[in-house]
Design a protein around this motif. Structure first.
Motif, PDB file in Angstrom:
ATOM      1  N   THR A 121       0.841  -1.192   0.000  1.00  0.00           N
ATOM      2  CA  THR A 121       0.000   0.000   0.000  1.00  0.00           C
ATOM      3  C   THR A 121       0.874   1.239   0.000  1.00  0.00           C
ATOM      4  O   THR A 121       2.052   1.185   0.393  1.00  0.00           O
ATOM      5  N   LYS A 122       0.298   2.334  -0.421  1.00  0.00           N
ATOM      6  CA  LYS A 122       1.038   3.596  -0.430  1.00  0.00           C
ATOM      7  C   LYS A 122       1.458   3.975   0.986  1.00  0.00           C
ATOM      8  O   LYS A 122       2.599   4.384   1.222  1.00  0.00           O
ATOM      9  N   SER A 123       0.546   3.817   1.958  1.00  0.00           N
ATOM     10  CA  SER A 123       0.856   4.180   3.339  1.00  0.00           C
ATOM     11  C   SER A 123       1.935   3.272   3.915  1.00  0.00           C
ATOM     12  O   SER A 123       2.765   3.703   4.728  1.00  0.00           O
ATOM     13  N   GLY A 124       1.952   1.997   3.508  1.00  0.00           N
ATOM     14  CA  GLY A 124       2.977   1.075   3.986  1.00  0.00           C
ATOM     15  C   GLY A 124       4.360   1.461   3.504  1.00  0.00           C
ATOM     16  O   GLY A 124       5.349   1.349   4.245  1.00  0.00           O
TER      17      GLY A 124
ATOM     18  N   ASN B 221      -2.613   0.722  -5.938  1.00  0.00           N
ATOM     19  CA  ASN B 221      -2.632   1.387  -4.628  1.00  0.00           C
ATOM     20  C   ASN B 221      -1.904   2.723  -4.648  1.00  0.00           C
ATOM     21  O   ASN B 221      -2.187   3.610  -3.831  1.00  0.00           O
ATOM     22  N   LEU B 222      -0.965   2.866  -5.581  1.00  0.00           N
ATOM     23  CA  LEU B 222      -0.247   4.138  -5.737  1.00  0.00           C
ATOM     24  C   LEU B 222      -1.021   5.117  -6.612  1.00  0.00           C
ATOM     25  O   LEU B 222      -0.644   6.288  -6.720  1.00  0.00           O
TER      26      LEU B 222
ATOM     27  N   GLU C 266       7.255  -5.093   5.994  1.00  0.00           N
ATOM     28  CA  GLU C 266       6.903  -5.735   4.734  1.00  0.00           C
ATOM     29  C   GLU C 266       7.399  -4.925   3.537  1.00  0.00           C
ATOM     30  O   GLU C 266       7.922  -5.489   2.565  1.00  0.00           O
ATOM     31  N   ALA C 267       7.263  -3.609   3.617  1.00  0.00           N
ATOM     32  CA  ALA C 267       7.728  -2.748   2.522  1.00  0.00           C
ATOM     33  C   ALA C 267       9.247  -2.819   2.395  1.00  0.00           C
ATOM     34  O   ALA C 267       9.793  -2.884   1.282  1.00  0.00           O
ATOM     35  N   ASN C 268       9.942  -2.813   3.528  1.00  0.00           N
ATOM     36  CA  ASN C 268      11.406  -2.903   3.515  1.00  0.00           C
ATOM     37  C   ASN C 268      11.869  -4.201   2.873  1.00  0.00           C
ATOM     38  O   ASN C 268      12.764  -4.208   2.021  1.00  0.00           O
TER      39      ASN C 268
END
Length: 467
Positions: free
Chosen positions: A374-377, A412-413, A384-386
């Motif tokens: 997700t954009k917020s993530g 999502n972006l 998870e994003a890392n």
């Protein structure tokens, strides 16, 4: 490496990076044209004593003075010229061998840089770059946005300090201006996919038994000669032992060495440890100099340059590839710098972007694929994003899963039709194209690669540049 310039003109430029092994000379056809006479020689006999030397034979000096050798570069600083009056006085028949250094107190930073052949700067010098970048980006989220300009995407750097000056001096196909001129005119963005530290040349991390001479022939390296000496001194007891086993006895990786082995060969083992220590000093300087040069570049052009974070860009991490890179780097830092140096560098690592978007149709990150994000993530740099944007191996993810995560993340972006560019895994001298031509991957562990994302991108392969 050596760049022999324009063959037709007969004028040769020589570029020598002092820290590169002899294996880098094996592919130079130009050596045969000159009979090897114009090649500057690196001292080899003295390396294990910590005094890597540059030998200039008489023909080298004459060629330089006569203008045949026009420019000499060294220590990964393109543009540094050696003045004729700075050339040493050498015997016509024999170049001098540096004296052995006696063991003593911990060397100063200046001595380290002389030994290593790469300039290791002061703690304050590096901290200044780390802190300037952290001040610029430290309070920002993991998703960085640049205005919609033509964008140059640069592949993994891996401590190759010549990349940035090479890039800026290059002229993209179809252009008349250098990339540096285009940048100064605010016509382009430059985005790096990450991995600024840790060389990908195995011989920079571990003493190798063989190296290549100027003709490409495999010859015994300094470490190989050291192993031969241990065999000779050890007599029949170890004469038939293979190199790999003997190396493990010397390094201590194997515990089955004959009784008294370490004591009997302690002087040669000490030389090996010294050689390995020198390798780490060089790698530390190489990595820190490259990283801070690129951080300074971002600070100079904050609105046109963006830096993604790769899996190697974590001084407190645990990257193990060719060696225990993270552990050895931290150990060297603690030896030469003050206690909070690692923490200051860590803050700079943390300020690197996980993802960069350009306009509404370009996305760049180190890698992708493990998960849809997700954009917020991404903005909040979740675990998870890392992991997804730093460690994913897109080559090994099932096609359906990769395309699903690709599509969902772009959705999502709010960038459904965007092209996404990554690095991370090697692409064997080409470009890897996935997800119906919209996921592009570039990386080469031997050359600088950049992708020119023009407005019109009908043929991606023609937009890939190898320097």
């Amino acid at each position: 490496y050596c760049d022999f310039g324009n063959e037709r003109s007969g004028i040769y430029d020589v570029c020598l990076l002092m820290d590169l092994p002899f294996s880098y000379f094996r592919d130079l056809k130009a050596i045969k044209r000159t009979g090897g006479d114009l090649i500057l020689e690196i001292g080899r006999e003295s390396d294990i004593y910590g005094n890597e030397a540059l030998y200039l034979n008489e023909k080298n000096i004459q060629a330089f003075q006569n203008g045949i050798i026009k420019t000499v570069f060294h220590e990964e600083k393109l543009g540094h010229r050696i003045r004729k009056e700075a050339l040493p006085e050498l015997d016509k028949d024999k170049a001098p061998i540096p004296e052995k250094k006696e063991s003593g107190d911990k060397p100063s930073t200046q001595e380290v840089s002389k030994e290593a052949g790469v300039e290791l700067k002061t703690s304050d010098f590096y901290k200044k770059s780390f802190q300037a970048f952290e001040k610029l980006r430290g309070n920002e989220n993991g998703l960085e946005h640049l205005e919609n300009r033509r964008t140059i995407v640069v592949s993994d750097v891996h401590a190759r300090g010549s990349f940035l000056p090479q890039l800026l001096k290059s002229v993209p196909e179809g252009d008349t201006q250098t990339i540096e001129s285009l940048l100064k005119n605010n016509e382009i963005n430059i985005v790096f996919v990450g991995d600024y530290v840790h060389s990908e040349e195995m011989s920079f991390w571990e003493p190798m038994r063989y190296e290549r001479d100027m003709n490409g022939k495999a010859v015994r390296s300094e470490f190989g000669i050291l192993l031969d000496k241990i065999k000779k001194d050890g007599g029949s007891e170890i004469a038939s032992v293979d190199d790999r086993t003997l190396k493990h006895w010397v390094t201590g990786e194997a515990k089955d060495a004959p009784p008294g082995f370490k004591e009997k060969h302690k002087e040669n083992i000490a030389l090996f440890k010294k050689q390995k220590e020198l390798l780490m000093k060089k790698e530390l300087a190489r990595s820190l100099n490259t990283f801070t040069d690129i951080l300074d570049f971002k600070v100079k052009y904050p609105d046109n340059v963006a830096l993604c974070r790769g899996n190697h860009d974590d001084v407190q991490g645990n990257v193990i590839k060719y060696n225990d890179e993270s552990k050895h780097m931290r150990g060297a830092m603690k030896k030469y710098f003050d206690e909070d140096f690692i923490e200051v560098m860590h803050k700079a690592d943390e300020a690197l972007s996980l993802m960069v978007t350009v306009g509404n149709d370009k996305v760049i990150s180190h890698t992708m694929g493990n998960s849809s994000l997700t954009k917020s993530g991404i903005e909040s740099r979740t675990k998870e994003a890392n992991i997804t944007l730093k460690w994913s191996d897109n080559r090994k993810i099932e096609k359906e899963k990769l395309e699903k995560n690709f599509t969902e993340t772009l959705k999502n972006l709010g960038m459904r039709s965007a092209t996404w560019v990554i690095g991370h895994r090697p692409t064997e001298g080409s470009i890897r194209i996935q997800c119906d031509g919209r996921l592009l991957q570039i990386n080469d562990n031997k050359k600088l690669v950049y992708l020119d994302l023009n407005k019109d991108m009908k043929d991606y392969k023609e937009k890939v540049n190898f320097l």
